[in-house]
Design an enzyme around this catalytic site. Sequence first.
Site, PDB file in Angstrom:
ATOM      1  N   ASP A   1       0.824  -1.210   0.000  1.00 19.72           N
ATOM      2  CA  ASP A   1       0.000   0.000   0.000  1.00 19.72           C
ATOM      3  C   ASP A   1       0.863   1.267   0.000  1.00 19.72           C
ATOM      4  OD1 ASP A   1      -2.676  -0.338  -0.120  1.00 19.72           O
ATOM      5  OD2 ASP A   1      -3.083  -0.028   2.000  1.00 19.72           O
TER       6      ASP A   1
ATOM      7  N   GLU B   1      -3.799   7.962   2.581  1.00 21.42           N
ATOM      8  CA  GLU B   1      -4.056   7.354   3.877  1.00 21.42           C
ATOM      9  C   GLU B   1      -2.752   6.959   4.563  1.00 21.42           C
ATOM     10  OE1 GLU B   1      -6.319   3.794   3.394  1.00 21.42           O
ATOM     11  OE2 GLU B   1      -6.839   3.696   5.512  1.00 21.42           O
TER      12      GLU B   1
ATOM     13  N   ASP C   1      -5.785   6.749  -3.027  1.00 20.91           N
ATOM     14  CA  ASP C   1      -5.970   5.500  -2.280  1.00 20.91           C
ATOM     15  C   ASP C   1      -5.274   4.429  -3.107  1.00 20.91           C
ATOM     16  OD1 ASP C   1      -6.642   3.270  -0.900  1.00 20.91           O
ATOM     17  OD2 ASP C   1      -8.706   3.854  -0.520  1.00 20.91           O
TER      18      ASP C   1
ATOM     19  N   ILE D   1      -4.531   1.185  -2.764  1.00 20.38           N
ATOM     20  CA  ILE D   1      -5.268  -0.070  -2.978  1.00 20.38           C
ATOM     21  C   ILE D   1      -6.530   0.000  -2.129  1.00 20.38           C
ATOM     22  CG2 ILE D   1      -5.255  -2.601  -2.766  1.00 20.38           C
ATOM     23  CD1 ILE D   1      -2.195  -2.509  -3.055  1.00 20.38           C
ATOM     24  N   ASP D   2      -7.644   0.306  -2.763  1.00 18.51           N
ATOM     25  CA  ASP D   2      -8.901   0.337  -2.015  1.00 18.51           C
ATOM     26  C   ASP D   2      -9.477  -1.079  -1.994  1.00 18.51           C
ATOM     27  OD1 ASP D   2     -11.089   1.638  -0.631  1.00 18.51           O
ATOM     28  OD2 ASP D   2     -12.265   1.194  -2.412  1.00 18.51           O
TER      29      ASP D   2
ATOM     30  N   THR E   1      -8.616  -3.323   0.489  1.00 14.29           N
ATOM     31  CA  THR E   1      -7.443  -4.157   0.801  1.00 14.29           C
ATOM     32  C   THR E   1      -7.853  -5.555   1.255  1.00 14.29           C
ATOM     33  OG1 THR E   1      -7.011  -2.184   2.136  1.00 14.29           O
ATOM     34  CG2 THR E   1      -5.144  -3.562   1.622  1.00 14.29           C
TER      35      THR E   1
ATOM     36  N   ASP F   1     -11.155   7.922  -0.581  1.00 14.20           N
ATOM     37  CA  ASP F   1     -12.091   6.930  -1.139  1.00 14.20           C
ATOM     38  C   ASP F   1     -13.008   7.552  -2.188  1.00 14.20           C
ATOM     39  OD1 ASP F   1     -11.481   4.623   0.444  1.00 14.20           O
ATOM     40  OD2 ASP F   1     -12.539   5.526   2.134  1.00 14.20           O
TER      41      ASP F   1
HETATM   42  C1  2IP Z   1     -12.046   0.774   2.778  1.00 16.82           C
HETATM   43  C2  2IP Z   1     -12.695  -0.177   1.797  1.00 16.82           C
HETATM   44  C3  2IP Z   1     -13.847  -0.819   2.471  1.00 16.82           C
HETATM   45  C4  2IP Z   1     -14.912   0.202   2.791  1.00 16.82           C
HETATM   46  C5  2IP Z   1     -14.308   1.318   3.624  1.00 16.82           C
HETATM   47  C6  2IP Z   1     -13.042   1.899   3.006  1.00 16.82           C
HETATM   48  O1  2IP Z   1     -10.826   1.219   2.281  1.00 16.82           O
HETATM   49  O2  2IP Z   1     -13.121   0.458   0.626  1.00 16.82           O
HETATM   50  O3  2IP Z   1     -14.314  -1.820   1.642  1.00 16.82           O
HETATM   51  O4  2IP Z   1     -15.927  -0.433   3.505  1.00 16.82           O
HETATM   52  O5  2IP Z   1     -15.241   2.338   3.759  1.00 16.82           O
HETATM   53  O6  2IP Z   1     -12.488   2.857   3.826  1.00 16.82           O
HETATM   54  P1  2IP Z   1     -17.198  -1.143   2.772  1.00 16.82           P
HETATM   55  O7  2IP Z   1     -16.672  -2.192   1.847  1.00 16.82           O
HETATM   56  O8  2IP Z   1     -17.969  -1.712   3.930  1.00 16.82           O
HETATM   57  O9  2IP Z   1     -17.874  -0.052   2.058  1.00 16.82           O
HETATM   58  P2  2IP Z   1      -9.429   0.367   2.439  1.00 16.82           P
HETATM   59  O10 2IP Z   1      -9.637  -1.000   1.929  1.00 16.82           O
HETATM   60  O11 2IP Z   1      -8.496   1.181   1.596  1.00 16.82           O
HETATM   61  O12 2IP Z   1      -9.093   0.409   3.909  1.00 16.82           O
HETATM   62 CA    CA Z   2      -9.980   2.988   0.887  1.00 20.44          CA
END
Ligand code: 2IP
Ligand code: CA
Length: 401
Positions: free
Chosen positions: A54, A79, A153, A155-156, A158, A316
């Site tokens: 990341d 982040e 971001d 890798i969203d 993760t 995000d």
């Molecule tokens: C996370 C990821 C999660 C999301 C959360 C983000 O970012 O996108 O999937 O939760 O809000 O902050 P959800 O899937 O319940 O919407 P990361 O993976 O970068 O921590």
């Molecule tokens: Ca994210």
Amino acid sequence: MSEILHELLCASEKAACIARACRQEEALFQLLIEEKKEEEKNKKFLIDFKTLADVLVQEVIKHDLGKKFPGLEKNVRGEESNEFTNELGEKIIVKVCPTEEETASLLQRVLDNNKAAAKTLARAVHQEVTVTDEALDAVNLHIPIDDIAVWVDPIDSTYQYIRGLEDIQPEKGIYSKGLQCVTVLIGVFLLDTGHSVMGVINQPFAIKDPITLRWEGQWYWGLSYMGNNICSLQFSSTGIPDNKVSHGSHQRTDPGKHFYAAVTSSAEAKNILRALSTVCGENLHFAAGAGYKCLCVIQDFVDFYVFSEDTTFKWDSCAAHAILKSLGGGMLDLSECLNSTNQNLKLGARPHLLYNSEVQGAKGADRWANKGGLVAYRSEQHLEIFMDRFIKELSFPNELH
Ligand code: 2IP
Ligand code: CA
């Protein structure tokens, strides 16, 4: 061609290549899936590999943008912090070094002397990635570099990235989980107003080649600046503008009560879920990843992404926000929408998410939370009708039945 947008696209593609390499190169994949027990953890540098991946991807994006536009790297925010402290109290800064060899030896220190992994990763970091996008060649717009900052971001989703599910079947085009929910998000906003103006979403694991079994990615970009609204989805594969713009499969054929489709998180609050399922019925979907849920709206698989909690952040939403604006939509603060009258929404006083100001009194990552939740949409007209129904249902449950 918009040079900055082209560079964002190249940076996102290099990030996607690194994300794929970590899953597809044996030396790296072993590290990614290694679930180390507490006592087996690398004693010297307490960094797990997914955090390193990341951080490194974020550093690569920062480095590559700064190389092309000197000074911009100072305004690339994300982040992750690139500073780690080991057990001896030593600080180690993960960064892209001038040469591949230097990056490899820095990574080797972080990776407990794993030379093979460090070399593979350094190669991915220093590789030349160029992208060609005919549609982008047609964009001619200049935004002064000093006016902008970038939210990244790397890798969203993760969790889905580590879990690595490859065989999830989509429902109405939407993947509830799996590698398809992983995205690289790069959004640009104006420093003075906080408005999101440019965004790239790269989906590193969009399609799996059935013969080579290797993953291919997909990217989406959008620009919304001084009255200019341009999105990659407006162009057909020939590079010629496509006026239909709808690429999804959501058919609004039933003018009845389940007219609209929405996507949300499985972590959504119960009262919101109840109201959403009354308004959307079988058209309410769940999917992982904040970036991916935005992509479902961008692709027109659903009309809205609704989330009331404060667990999404500026990194995000910024990229998707610009793309949605370029398509005639946007992303609003949900709590402000719920507190304002529908008339306000109609008058255009829409509470768009802003990207330049912190949440007062918050600490750490929470300073950059989308505190009031969000609603992402493509069509203002649909938004008004939907919010009207949604607010009524929240205030007077069951009346729509
Ligand atoms: C996370 C990821 C999660 C999301 C959360 C983000 O970012 O996108 O999937 O939760 O809000 O902050 P959800 O899937 O319940 O919407 P990361 O993976 O970068 O921590
Ligand atoms: Ca994210």
